[in-house]
Design a protein around this motif. Structure first.
Motif, short mmCIF file in Angstrom:
data_model
loop_
_atom_site.label_atom_id
_atom_site.label_comp_id
_atom_site.label_asym_id
_atom_site.label_seq_id
_atom_site.Cartn_x
_atom_site.Cartn_y
_atom_site.Cartn_z
N GLY A 179 -55.42 -78.06 1.30
CA GLY A 179 -54.82 -77.12 2.25
C GLY A 179 -54.09 -77.83 3.38
N ILE A 180 -54.70 -78.88 3.91
CA ILE A 180 -54.07 -79.65 4.99
C ILE A 180 -52.80 -80.34 4.48
CG2 ILE A 180 -54.36 -81.66 6.52
CD1 ILE A 180 -57.38 -80.84 6.66
N LEU A 181 -52.89 -80.89 3.29
CA LEU A 181 -51.71 -81.56 2.72
C LEU A 181 -50.56 -80.58 2.55
CD1 LEU A 181 -53.45 -83.86 0.09
CD2 LEU A 181 -52.42 -84.53 2.28
N ARG A 182 -50.89 -79.37 2.16
CA ARG A 182 -49.83 -78.36 1.99
C ARG A 182 -49.20 -78.02 3.33
NH1 ARG A 182 -50.79 -73.48 -1.46
NH2 ARG A 182 -48.55 -73.53 -1.18
N GLN A 183 -50.02 -77.90 4.36
CA GLN A 183 -49.48 -77.63 5.69
C GLN A 183 -48.54 -78.74 6.13
OE1 GLN A 183 -52.83 -77.17 8.30
NE2 GLN A 183 -53.54 -75.31 7.26
N ARG A 184 -48.81 -79.93 5.65
CA ARG A 184 -47.96 -81.07 6.02
C ARG A 184 -46.74 -81.22 5.12
NH1 ARG A 184 -51.86 -86.02 7.61
NH2 ARG A 184 -53.40 -84.83 8.79
N GLY A 185 -46.56 -80.26 4.23
CA GLY A 185 -45.33 -80.23 3.45
C GLY A 185 -45.39 -80.89 2.09
N PHE A 186 -46.58 -81.29 1.66
CA PHE A 186 -46.68 -81.86 0.32
C PHE A 186 -46.57 -80.75 -0.73
CE2 PHE A 186 -48.67 -85.15 2.83
CZ PHE A 186 -48.25 -86.32 2.21
N THR A 187 -46.07 -81.11 -1.87
CA THR A 187 -45.99 -80.21 -3.02
C THR A 187 -47.01 -80.68 -4.04
OG1 THR A 187 -43.64 -79.93 -2.58
CG2 THR A 187 -44.42 -79.28 -4.77
N ILE A 188 -47.69 -79.72 -4.66
CA ILE A 188 -48.80 -80.11 -5.54
C ILE A 188 -48.67 -79.47 -6.91
CG2 ILE A 188 -51.31 -79.88 -5.87
CD1 ILE A 188 -51.43 -80.24 -2.73
N LEU A 189 -48.80 -80.33 -7.92
CA LEU A 189 -48.91 -79.86 -9.30
C LEU A 189 -50.26 -80.36 -9.80
CD1 LEU A 189 -47.82 -78.63 -11.95
CD2 LEU A 189 -46.85 -80.88 -12.47
N MET A 190 -51.07 -79.41 -10.24
CA MET A 190 -52.47 -79.73 -10.51
C MET A 190 -52.87 -79.22 -11.89
SD MET A 190 -55.32 -78.53 -7.80
CE MET A 190 -55.10 -76.82 -8.14
N VAL A 191 -53.67 -80.02 -12.58
CA VAL A 191 -54.36 -79.54 -13.78
C VAL A 191 -55.77 -79.20 -13.34
CG1 VAL A 191 -55.37 -80.23 -15.98
CG2 VAL A 191 -53.02 -80.86 -15.45
N GLU A 192 -56.24 -78.03 -13.70
CA GLU A 192 -57.58 -77.67 -13.24
C GLU A 192 -58.29 -76.77 -14.24
OE1 GLU A 192 -59.38 -78.94 -10.27
OE2 GLU A 192 -60.69 -78.11 -11.78
N GLN A 193 -59.53 -77.10 -14.52
CA GLN A 193 -60.36 -76.28 -15.42
C GLN A 193 -61.25 -75.35 -14.61
OE1 GLN A 193 -60.12 -76.37 -18.70
NE2 GLN A 193 -59.82 -78.45 -19.45
N ASN A 194 -61.47 -75.69 -13.35
CA ASN A 194 -62.31 -74.86 -12.48
C ASN A 194 -61.47 -73.69 -11.99
OD1 ASN A 194 -63.61 -73.71 -10.25
ND2 ASN A 194 -64.68 -75.62 -9.80
N PHE A 195 -61.70 -72.57 -12.66
CA PHE A 195 -60.87 -71.40 -12.46
C PHE A 195 -60.95 -70.88 -11.03
CE2 PHE A 195 -59.93 -66.87 -13.43
CZ PHE A 195 -58.69 -67.08 -13.99
N ARG A 196 -62.15 -70.90 -10.49
CA ARG A 196 -62.36 -70.38 -9.14
C ARG A 196 -61.61 -71.23 -8.11
NH1 ARG A 196 -66.94 -70.66 -5.89
NH2 ARG A 196 -66.56 -69.08 -4.31
N PHE A 197 -61.73 -72.53 -8.27
CA PHE A 197 -61.04 -73.45 -7.38
C PHE A 197 -59.52 -73.27 -7.51
CE2 PHE A 197 -58.98 -77.58 -6.69
CZ PHE A 197 -59.40 -77.86 -5.42
N ALA A 198 -59.06 -73.22 -8.74
CA ALA A 198 -57.62 -73.08 -8.99
C ALA A 198 -57.08 -71.81 -8.34
CB ALA A 198 -57.34 -73.08 -10.49
N SER A 199 -57.81 -70.72 -8.47
CA SER A 199 -57.31 -69.46 -7.93
C SER A 199 -57.32 -69.48 -6.41
CB SER A 199 -58.10 -68.28 -8.49
OG SER A 199 -59.47 -68.46 -8.28
N GLY A 200 -58.14 -70.36 -5.81
CA GLY A 200 -58.16 -70.48 -4.36
C GLY A 200 -57.02 -71.30 -3.80
N VAL A 201 -56.57 -72.31 -4.54
CA VAL A 201 -55.55 -73.21 -3.98
C VAL A 201 -54.15 -73.02 -4.57
CG1 VAL A 201 -57.24 -74.98 -3.36
CG2 VAL A 201 -56.05 -75.14 -5.53
N GLY A 202 -54.05 -72.41 -5.75
CA GLY A 202 -52.74 -72.33 -6.41
C GLY A 202 -51.91 -71.13 -5.97
N ASP A 203 -50.59 -71.33 -5.91
CA ASP A 203 -49.67 -70.21 -5.68
C ASP A 203 -49.24 -69.59 -7.01
OD1 ASP A 203 -49.39 -70.64 -2.85
OD2 ASP A 203 -48.19 -72.41 -3.37
N ARG A 204 -48.98 -70.46 -7.97
CA ARG A 204 -48.54 -69.99 -9.29
C ARG A 204 -49.24 -70.80 -10.37
NH1 ARG A 204 -43.84 -70.59 -11.00
NH2 ARG A 204 -43.20 -72.29 -9.64
N PHE A 205 -49.32 -70.19 -11.55
CA PHE A 205 -50.12 -70.74 -12.65
C PHE A 205 -49.35 -70.67 -13.95
CE2 PHE A 205 -52.61 -68.92 -9.33
CZ PHE A 205 -53.62 -69.84 -9.11
#
Ligand code: ATP
Length: 235
Positions: A179-205
């Motif tokens: 979250g902090i990294l996003r506020q600082r303007g980083f862009t993130i592409l993530m692979v994630e199996q933890n659905f709950r975590f992914a739905s908390g941090v991702g904008d699009r899937f």
């Protein structure tokens, strides 16, 4: 330059020897977004990240970072476009302590975080700075692995299963750091199996299935269509 995606992938195919792992992947990541690749084991998520950073030698199709095609480029040249990859295995140097792990990687571009900036983001790492890699918990290793790619100055961060094997409280810390990294303007592409975590941090899937994008949705759809998407992913 308006509306230039941070990352654009069109018709990406990829091979391990003769074995085709990617069959035409399409997706975009806009500046500042957090995009998540979902899908079952072996679907091709890791291979997609490896193709983006140039580690997959046998790749075809269009990949562009900030509008610059990476076709035929070596990993070190792709890295200089401002992309960094944090592998699932984390790749901490076991015989080096935390600070040595942070000092070792090359700072490829201006804007790479200083050691002090890293310690502000991950106070745990400061407390553990003289601990060898072998003594770190899974969560500390993951934080160190993310911290290391922040040293490079990359603005597009590729994270492969950052929560794998971690306790819930640590997963929360990783989520806060992202979250902090996003506020600082980083862009993130993530692979994630933890659905709950992914739905908390991702904008699009994007759901990857057998080397293709099977579905694409945003956070709202994920929340409203939760049961169907879970079934699709087999979680
Ligand atoms: P996982 O979460 O299990 O890593 P994934 O979606 O990331 O799953 P990939 O690791 O990208 O999947 O694997 C895609 C396909 O490529 C799988 O069929 C896998 O067996 C194959 N594969 C992956 N790495 C190699 C390799 N080094 N050599 C040969 N085949 C590979």
């Amino acid at each position: 330059e308006q509306n230039v995606p941070c990352l654009e992938v069109r018709g990406l195919t990829g091979f391990y020897g003769e074995t085709q792992a990617l069959h035409g992947i399409d997706f975009v990541v806009q500046p500042g977004e957090a995009v998540c690749l979902l899908g079952r084991n072996g679907a091709g998520k890791t291979t997609t990240l490896r193709a983006v950073v140039g580690l997959l030698a046998k790749r075809r199709g269009h990949i562009a970072i900030d509008g610059r095609p990476t076709q035929g480029m070596a990993p070190e040249d792709i890295a200089r476009l401002g992309v960094a990859y944090c592998p699932e295995e984390r790749g901490i140097f076991a015989s080096l302590d935390v600070e040595e792990n942070l000092l070792l990687p090359p700072v490829l571009m201006p804007g790479g975080m200083t050691i002090d900036e890293i310690y502000m983001l991950f106070p745990n790492l400061k407390l553990r700075r003289k601990s060898p890699g072998t003594r770190l918990s899974g969560g500390e290793q993951q934080m160190l692995a993310i911290a290391r790619i922040l040293r490079t100055g990359a603005k597009l961060l590729l994270l492969d299963e950052p929560t794998e094997g971690l306790a819930p409280v640590i997963i929360e810390e990783i989520g806060e750091a992202i979250g902090i990294l996003r506020q600082r303007g980083f862009t993130i592409l993530m692979v994630e199996q933890n659905f709950r975590f992914a739905s908390g941090v991702g904008d699009r899937f994007y759901v990857i299935e057998e080397g293709r994008v099977a579905e694409h949705f945003d956070r709202q759809t994920l929340a409203s269509d939760h049961a169907r998407i879970e079934a699709l992913l087999g979680v």
